[in-house]
Motif scaffolding. Structure first.
Motif, PDB file in Angstrom:
ATOM      1  N   MET A  46       8.005  -1.874   2.092  1.00  0.00           N
ATOM      2  CA  MET A  46       6.787  -2.520   1.608  1.00  0.00           C
ATOM      3  C   MET A  46       7.108  -3.775   0.784  1.00  0.00           C
ATOM      4  O   MET A  46       6.423  -4.794   0.875  1.00  0.00           O
ATOM      5  CB  MET A  46       5.950  -1.552   0.753  1.00  0.00           C
ATOM      6  N   LEU A  49       7.922  -6.409   3.227  1.00  0.00           N
ATOM      7  CA  LEU A  49       6.704  -6.894   3.886  1.00  0.00           C
ATOM      8  C   LEU A  49       5.916  -7.817   2.955  1.00  0.00           C
ATOM      9  O   LEU A  49       5.477  -8.910   3.349  1.00  0.00           O
ATOM     10  CB  LEU A  49       5.835  -5.705   4.305  1.00  0.00           C
ATOM     11  N   TYR A  50       5.734  -7.376   1.711  1.00  0.00           N
ATOM     12  CA  TYR A  50       4.945  -8.199   0.790  1.00  0.00           C
ATOM     13  C   TYR A  50       5.667  -9.487   0.409  1.00  0.00           C
ATOM     14  O   TYR A  50       5.022 -10.488   0.101  1.00  0.00           O
ATOM     15  CB  TYR A  50       4.529  -7.391  -0.449  1.00  0.00           C
ATOM     16  N   CYS A  75      -3.890 -11.378   7.986  1.00  0.00           N
ATOM     17  CA  CYS A  75      -3.163 -10.145   8.328  1.00  0.00           C
ATOM     18  C   CYS A  75      -4.012  -9.307   9.273  1.00  0.00           C
ATOM     19  O   CYS A  75      -3.516  -8.745  10.254  1.00  0.00           O
ATOM     20  CB  CYS A  75      -2.867  -9.312   7.078  1.00  0.00           C
ATOM     21  N   SER A 175      11.791  -4.980   9.012  1.00  0.00           N
ATOM     22  CA  SER A 175      11.140  -5.793   7.980  1.00  0.00           C
ATOM     23  C   SER A 175      12.132  -6.750   7.336  1.00  0.00           C
ATOM     24  O   SER A 175      11.789  -7.896   7.040  1.00  0.00           O
ATOM     25  CB  SER A 175      10.473  -4.906   6.928  1.00  0.00           C
ATOM     26  N   TYR A 237       2.684  -4.345   9.914  1.00  0.00           N
ATOM     27  CA  TYR A 237       2.137  -3.260   9.080  1.00  0.00           C
ATOM     28  C   TYR A 237       1.372  -2.221   9.908  1.00  0.00           C
ATOM     29  O   TYR A 237       1.539  -1.019   9.707  1.00  0.00           O
ATOM     30  CB  TYR A 237       1.232  -3.856   8.001  1.00  0.00           C
TER      31      TYR A 237
END
Lengths: 332, 292, 267
Positions: A46, A49-50, A75, A175, A237
């Motif tokens: 995560m 990803l962020y 997104c 990722s 995601y």
């Protein structure tokens, strides 16, 4: 003549490369050592990803000066494109994800074109309206998007016959690769004619125009690239959590992304990573605070604007700008 | 049937106008889009709910408490979060981001204190329904229109006929000159925020009494709709905000009827984006030439 | 030689009206290659408005502008920069959060030719062009004696040097004609003296200079010719010594004391 600062030794290129190789190797081995639970691997995924989403917004907000609070909308476009394309055609993730990027980029153009004349607050509110319109279309175009029920059991990406999961750390690796690529792309854009055009628009768009920059065209380019990267994040995601509905990418997500950019530093690539690490890990580390996480995001926005609007790693750097090899700066 | 839609739409519209006026007042004085205005509206509704439902005082005291507490809350927000930015002469976008942060703080505090589920709110001005020329008129609607119109008139009076209103308009024209003429700009800004918060509180209470529901997230969409209204009329212009509110309410009601309830909320956003594209200064706004 | 063929800039009957206000009214002038020409006038006379029309910010209501013999009416600011005319600003407008060298490189924007694919993959074309431009930017800075600021942010520079960076940015566009908008504004006498010497050296390097100035005395020594405008109209033109003794000019400047400083430019 010059006294070498011992820290400067680290700046020499071979050392830097070695350090980078070691860091990457550690990162890749880490999930395999058994030291990390699937839960931790998930959090690292995560964060990665962020970081990617924050870099995408940073390009638009930090470098081009266009503040978007509807970024989750891109997104959503990428996520829906990928998920629906998979549902209707069964094509592999690589194809659907690229389609997600392209469609998100086109939507970025569609939002950017009419709003490029707007400045400051007006543009920001328009991006918010955009995010809500995407949500509403997803909700109401039931025959195509599945409406409020969304898309379920979305297939995981498969590479060379291996299905990526959290348990085999496949999503984590994917990722990391995607984020690395995005970082490289953003870095190269920033250190080019294009990045300079973006920054000139941010600093003084009229002066930029009068120096020959086609401000509208570059705002659009920034929108398209930023939206495409956000679309890629969305496409990643939804195949990661295997579920998508109109609420998956809501306003909260947009707020998280902009909070990361602002905390880490507008116009700073490392800042986007730092912001993501801090803001994604804190609700997990401070479990008692997780109920208050959105209040804390709000506080971060308020406090940063008050005390350090450029963010932790943003603002003027003391380091020399990296120029092309062989440029003679006459000793400076 | 269309007359019914128009009437229902205008009822909603006059409340949107009340919220929109809050955006316009603050924008007029500070050139700032107060993003927290929607959350302020939800805050006002919750204060009214506490007084009316939990403490069992009547509607009147609900209004009074909501107006005072909400007005003070917005003044406090300005004092703590926004005034320091003005002193520092921060960029305009910093203030906007600050209000986004405040909006989040308010909304999520409401969620933690009251829970995120919708709560019941008593119907207000409930004296039955009338049939006027084929239109079903609810007494609640009449009450809402009456309160809103009275408040809008009062606000207009304050801005155009009182000393503090004169000061507000002076700051709006040129805050530097106003301060040189001895106007306490901070006081004017505080007062403006109070008016904005108070009108949002009344609007929140009215809408809660209309739908009989209170929810911490109710301010998000309502705030956006009212903002669309303010922009449509020309943000910073009071009668523009009222006109915009009525148009948005009307458009929403008609769209829900003709296109489908699902797109009810989308109409305002489409109006917003269309206005921003084709006439960013709104219907009543003037064009500004950029300085070189 | 005929002045017509020599003129790099030829402006005829230039006018712009904002509503009922004639900010610039029927102004004609020309600038020959290699000249230093000044447009002077009291505050609010319409000088910056003239620059804004030359550089494409405002569209003139009437009149024609010929640059290198081509009419530039209807061209965008970008096209005008590309054609070889660049300007500086009265209130310095550098890109404050970009380095000095990036400011100069931005000036080269219109003549840096590589595309998106080149920059993403750092092709040979990208590396060659980018290196060449960066070197050129450093060299322009060195030419102005600013090389020590390559990595600095412009806001940290002394005022006079910031003005020079603006000039460097204008030179970087490959402009042949450089428009300077009150270059000495905010400078002390020493600084402005140094700046004027510098402008003179630019002209001797082959640049053509058109500058606007509020302070008449300042431009007397360096101008080849001077145009005077007041209330949007041209009231005098000629050699510096002619302007210094021109009655209308003296009246315009003496009368100024009694007038409010209305900024017609910014209306």
């Amino acid at each position: 003549m010059k006294i070498q600062n011992p820290l400067n030794l680290l700046n020499t290129k071979p050392k830097k490369v070695t350090a980078l190789v070691i860091a990457v190797a550690l990162l890749l081995i880490l999930p395999k050592t058994g030291l990390l639970s699937p839960y931790l691997v998930r959090i690292l995924t995560m964060i990665s990803l962020y970081s990617m989403l924050a870099l995408s917004l940073n390009l638009l907000t930090g470098f081009t000066g266009l503040v978007s609070i509807g970024h989750a909308g891109f997104c959503a476009v990428g996520g829906y494109t990928s998920a629906l394309m998979w549902q209707y055609t069964g094509l592999p993730w690589v194809v659907t994800a690229i389609a997600g990027m392209i469609v998100a980029g086109i939507v970025g153009l569609m939002l950017g074109a009419p709003t490029s004349r707007l400045s400051g607050s007006y543009l920001t509110i328009a991006t918010l309206g955009f995010g809500e319109i995407v949500k509403m279309i997803a909700l109401n175009w039931q025959s195509f998007t599945g409406g409020p029920l969304g898309v379920n059991h979305i297939e995981r990406p498969v590479f060379f016959g291996i299905t990526l999961t959290t348990f085999n750390s496949g999503f984590f690796y994917l990722s990391v690769v995607l984020t690395a690529l995005v970082t490289l792309v953003v870095y190269r854009i920033v250190h080019s004619k294009m990045g300079r055009a973006f920054m000139s628009i941010r600093d003084d768009s009229l002066a930029a125009t009068l120096m020959g920059v086609d401000v509208t065209a570059y705002k659009l380019k920034s929108f398209i690239i930023s939206a495409a990267i956000a679309g890629l994040g969305g496409a990643f995601y939804v195949h990661f959590v295997r579920f998508l509905d109109p609420n998956t990418f809501n306003f909260d997500i947009s707020i998280i992304i902009i909070s990361i950019v602002i905390l880490g530093g507008t116009g700073s690539i490392p800042g986007s990573f730092l912001g993501a690490v801090l803001l994604i890990s804190f609700p997990e580390i401070l479990r008692f605070a997780s109920e208050y996480r959105f209040i804390i995001y709000g506080l971060i926005l308020v406090l940063m604007m008050r005390f350090k609007p450029e963010g932790i790693l943003g603002g003027h750097s003391n380091r020399k700008l990296r120029l092309m090899k062989g440029v003679d700066t006459y000793g400076y | 049937m269309i007359l019914q839609q128009i009437f229902d739409g205008l009822t909603l519209g006059i409340v949107y106008a009340l919220i929109a006026v809050g955006y316009s007042l603050v924008f007029g004085v500070l050139r700032l889009v107060n993003f927290a205005h929607g959350a302020t509206y939800a805050f006002g509704a919750h204060i009214a709910m506490v007084v009316i439902v939990s403490a069992n005082f009547g509607l009147f005291w609900g209004f009074i408490a909501s107006v005072i507490v909400t007005g003070l809350m917005t003044m406090l927000m300005d004092r703590i979060a926004l005034r320091p930015l003005r002193i520092k002469k921060s960029k305009g976008i910093s203030a906007l981001i600050t209000t986004i942060g405040c909006s989040y703080i308010i909304q999520n505090t409401l969620m933690i204190v009251f829970g995120s589920r919708s709560k019941w709110f008593p119907k207000i001005f409930d004296y039955g329904n009338f049939n006027v020329g084929g239109i079903l008129v609810k007494s609640t609607q009449v009450g809402i229109i009456a309160v809103s119109v009275a408040l809008l008139l009062a606000l207009t009076y304050v801005v155009h006929k009182t000393k503090i209103g004169l000061a507000m308009r002076a700051v709006q024209q040129n805050s530097k000159a106003a301060s040189l003429m001895g106007i306490d700009v901070n006081k004017v800004v505080s007062f403006t925020f109070f008016l904005g918060g108070a009108s949002a509180a009344v609007a929140g209470t009215l809408i809660s009494g209309y739908y009989q529901i209170v929810n911490p997230q109710m301010g998000f969409v309502a705030g956006l709709k009212a903002f669309s209204a303010a922009v449509l009329g020309g943000i910073g212009i009071l009668h523009g905000a009222v006109f915009g509110g009525l148009v948005v309410g009307l458009a929403e009601s008609l769209a829900a009827y003709y296109i489908g309830g699902g797109y009810r909320d989308a109409v305002a956003f489409i109006i917003l984006i269309a206005v921003l594209i084709f006439r960013p200064n709104g219907l009543f706004g003037k064009k500004v030439i950029e300085k070189v | 030689m005929d002045t017509k063929t020599q003129a790099i800039l030829d402006v005829k009957n230039l006018s712009i009206h904002f509503g009922g206000l004639k900010a610039v009214d029927d102004v004609s002038f020309h600038v020959n290659r290699g000249e230093i020409i000044s447009i002077i006038g009291p505050n609010g006379a319409g000088k910056t408005t003239v620059f804004n029309m030359l550089t494409g910010v405002y569209k003139p209501t009437f009149g024609q502008i010929f640059f290198n013999g081509e009419e530039i009416h209807g061209l965008t600011p970008q096209q005008i920069v590309k054609a070889g005319m660049a300007r500086t600003f009265q209130n310095i407008r550098l890109f404050g959060d970009m380095r000095v060298i990036q400011n100069v490189l931005l000036g080269m924007h219109t003549n840096t030719h590589y595309n998106f694919i080149d920059l993403i993959f750092r092709t040979k074309k990208f590396r060659t062009i980018e290196k060449e431009k960066q070197q050129k930017a450093v060299d322009i800075l060195k030419f102005l004696g600013l090389e020590r600021y390559v990595h600095d942010y412009p806001t940290n520079l002394p005022y006079g040097d910031q003005r020079k960076v603006e000039i460097a940015r204008a030179i970087a566009t490959n402009a042949k004609l450089i428009l300077l908008d009150e270059p000495a504004a905010g400078m002390n006498p020493e600084e402005s003296e140094e700046l004027l010497a510098f402008i003179r050296s630019l002209a001797s390097q082959g640049f053509t200079i058109l500058l606007i100035e509020h302070d008449m005395n300042l431009v007397m020594n360096i101008s080849d010719r001077i145009y005077v405008i007041d209330h949007g109209r041209k009231i005098a033109e000629g050699l510096p010594q002619e302007i210094a003794t021109n009655k209308d000019v003296i009246v315009a400047y003496l009368g100024e004391e009694e007038m409010d400083e209305e900024e017609v430019e910014n209306a």
